[in-house]
Design an enzyme around this catalytic site. Structure first.
Site, PDB file in Angstrom:
ATOM      1  N   GLY A   1       0.791  -1.225   0.000  1.00  0.00           N
ATOM      2  CA  GLY A   1       0.000   0.000   0.000  1.00  0.00           C
ATOM      3  C   GLY A   1       0.825   1.279   0.000  1.00  0.00           C
TER       4      GLY A   1
ATOM      5  CB  CYS B   1     -26.071 -10.156 -16.957  1.00  0.00           C
ATOM      6  SG  CYS B   1     -25.527 -10.021 -18.671  1.00  0.00           S
TER       7      CYS B   1
ATOM      8  CB  CYS C   1     -24.767 -14.224 -19.323  1.00  0.00           C
ATOM      9  SG  CYS C   1     -24.171 -13.382 -17.843  1.00  0.00           S
TER      10      CYS C   1
ATOM     11  CB  CYS D   1     -21.465  -9.010 -17.740  1.00  0.00           C
ATOM     12  SG  CYS D   1     -22.312 -10.366 -16.948  1.00  0.00           S
TER      13      CYS D   1
ATOM     14  CB  CYS E   1     -20.935 -11.419 -20.421  1.00  0.00           C
ATOM     15  SG  CYS E   1     -22.712 -11.298 -20.692  1.00  0.00           S
TER      16      CYS E   1
HETATM   17 ZN   LIG Z   1     -23.570 -11.270 -18.542  1.00  0.00          ZN
END
Ligand SMILES: [Zn+2]
Lengths: 300, 202
Positions: free
Chosen positions: A39, A248, A251, A273, A279
């Site tokens: 970090g 989505c 999908c 997506c 996807c």
């Molecule tokens: Zn998708």
């Protein structure tokens, strides 16, 4: 002379992966320090790359310094492999490092990204390289580098909490949705780059090594695998990721980050997506969303 | 004769050899205690071992002063070989070193004598390369911290005196501190400053 042979000739004189060996050594040393101090932003002498800032020159320099002939590279911009930026960077490394490229998350050894962490869980041995525009999470609170450096030195992060709390006072919740600050291993507050906060939990205890390169700001930082990455929040206002009401449209996936796509000029739209590879793989497996048929036609 | 010793034995193909050695070091630093093989096909003059030499050739250059432990510093072949292949100047003091190499960890000065960085720039610290006879048949160190899922263990030897106590002192300085590369002849493991040794919590 054609443009292609001109590029060939130009690159023929470049070193493997474009950068010269001295530059790679300098960047490699910075990467090791970044891994050893998770970090913490390690300064490095950023080089000019054959692409403008904003095209991910920091990420490109990190990738160029780690990549070898056995690697398989994936590049995403937002969640997509096919934007101009992603295609150009992928073509650049295919040319200067002669590496295999892929759009499949699971096949990649190195994934360079702008904005997203793939939905598919990354695995041990994979490396995620982020292109970072503004690495300093305190910059919008304190413009002076000497001051922000002091704050990191003292782990003095009160200002950041104040800013998040003002957010709550104004909006009733923390309105920051991108580049949402995280604390790494209980010590450094870090900007996860402009990824949606939806992706923050994926950084926590990831099996993959995460490297961050900021070209214009000349900073490299890192999160080793299996490292604590906690999004800043308050007891009464715990950190929450974005949620989407619908799955989505293509999908049918739930619990993934969705982009809004405008279908026509009559207000038609769908949510799909943002991770295009995820996807596509789901659809290849036979998953269907409620608009998959229509969407196919619209795309044609 | 002496010149040949200095000129020969480096990377046959520096670009690809240093890339593959770097990936091993990066992987070892990201997964403390993991043992990564180093096969760079190089033959440095004794007592410098091949893995330690490969790491030095990969990371050191004219910008990085290298400190050599006494036994190596007085060995002209080693100092000459490193100077020829890396261009790195010799650091007079451990605290001036970006890299330090020790063939005999028993004779190492206290770890806190190396560059430990500052609170603002903890990266301005020494990476200490300790040559090991073995990474698997010494006393077992149980490791935890970033890069380690639950715990890991490693059994390097020979370690510097009072090593666990010295390492605790390094842990206590965080984010200042230093990072170790343990280099057996054919493999390395790393202990970054975040790695805790033993069962206690930091
Ligand atoms: Zn998708």
């Amino acid at each position: 002379m054609t443009l292609e042979t001109e590029i060939e000739d130009g690159l023929a004189s470049y070193n493997f992966a474009y950068l010269d060996e001295q530059t790679k050594r300098m960047i490699r040393r910075a990467i090791l320090k970044g891994i050893a101090i998770p970090g913490y932003q390690v300064p490095f002498a950023s080089r000019e790359m054959p692409m403008p800032y904003g095209w991910g020159t920091g990420g490109v320099q990190v990738t160029a310094s780690i990549i070898g002939p056995d690697d398989t590279l994936k590049v995403i911009d937002q969640g997509a492999d096919d934007t101009t930026n992603a295609v150009s960077i992928r073509a650049f490394f295919a040319k200067v490092a002669d590496v295999e490229t892929t759009t499949r998350t699971g096949e990649a050894t190195i994934i360079q990204t702008r904005h997203r962490i793939p939905e598919e869980k990354l695995t041990e041995g994979q490396i995620l390289v982020y292109q970072v525009p503004i690495p300093e999470p305190l910059r919008f609170l304190e413009p002076r580098e000497t001051e922000t450096r002091k704050m990191h030195a003292l782990a003095e992060y009160g200002l950041m909490h104040v800013k998040l709390y003002e957010d709550i006072a104004r909006n009733g919740h923390i309105a920051t949705t991108y580049a949402y600050p995280v604390k790494v291993e209980g010590r450094y507050v870090m900007d996860p780059s402009p990824t949606p906060k939806f992706d923050n939990p994926k950084m926590h205890m990831s099996d993959a090594l995460q490297l961050f390169g900021a070209g214009r700001e000349k900073r490299i930082y890192a999160v080793p695998p299996h490292t604590n990455v906690v999004s800043l929040d308050f007891e009464d206002y715990p950190f929450e990721i974005q949620t989407f009401e619908e799955p989505c449209a293509l999908c049918g996936a739930h619990g993934v980050y969705l982009d809004e796509v405008i279908l026509d000029d009559r207000g038609g739209r769908m949510f799909v997506c943002s991770d295009t590879d995820f996807c596509e793989e789901r659809r290849a497996e036979g998953h269907r969303g409620h608009l998959s048929g229509e969407a196919m036609e619209a795309a044609e | 004769m002496a010149t040949a010793h200095i000129v020969e034995g480096g990377f046959a193909d520096p670009v690809f050899a240093s890339q593959s050695v770097f990936r091993a070091v990066m992987d070892a630093m990201a997964r403390p205690g993991s043992v990564l093989p180093i096969d760079a096909g190089i033959s440095p003059p004794a007592p410098l071992n091949a893995a330690a030499a490969a790491v030095a050739l990969t990371l050191a250059d004219g910008d990085t002063p290298v400190w050599l432990e006494a036994e190596m510093a007085k060995n002209e072949a080693v100092a000459g070989w490193l100077a020829f292949h890396t261009g790195a100047p010799l650091a007079q003091m451990p605290s001036d070193a970006v890299f330090a190499i020790a063939s005999n960890p028993a004779h190492l000065p206290p770890l806190t004598g190396f560059a430990l960085g500052t609170q603002e720039y903890p990266d301005r610290s020494t990476t200490v390369i300790l040559q090991m006879a073995s990474l698997s048949d010494g006393p077992v160190l149980r490791l935890s911290g970033p890069g380690i899922r639950t715990t890991n263990s490693i059994a390097p030897r020979p370690l510097p005196g009072h090593f666990e106590m010295q390492w605790q002192a390094i842990n206590d300085l965080y984010p200042r501190g230093l990072d170790l590369v343990l280099a057996a002849p054919d493999a390395i493991a790393c202990l970054p400053r975040t790695t805790r040794i033993g069962n206690g919590e930091a």
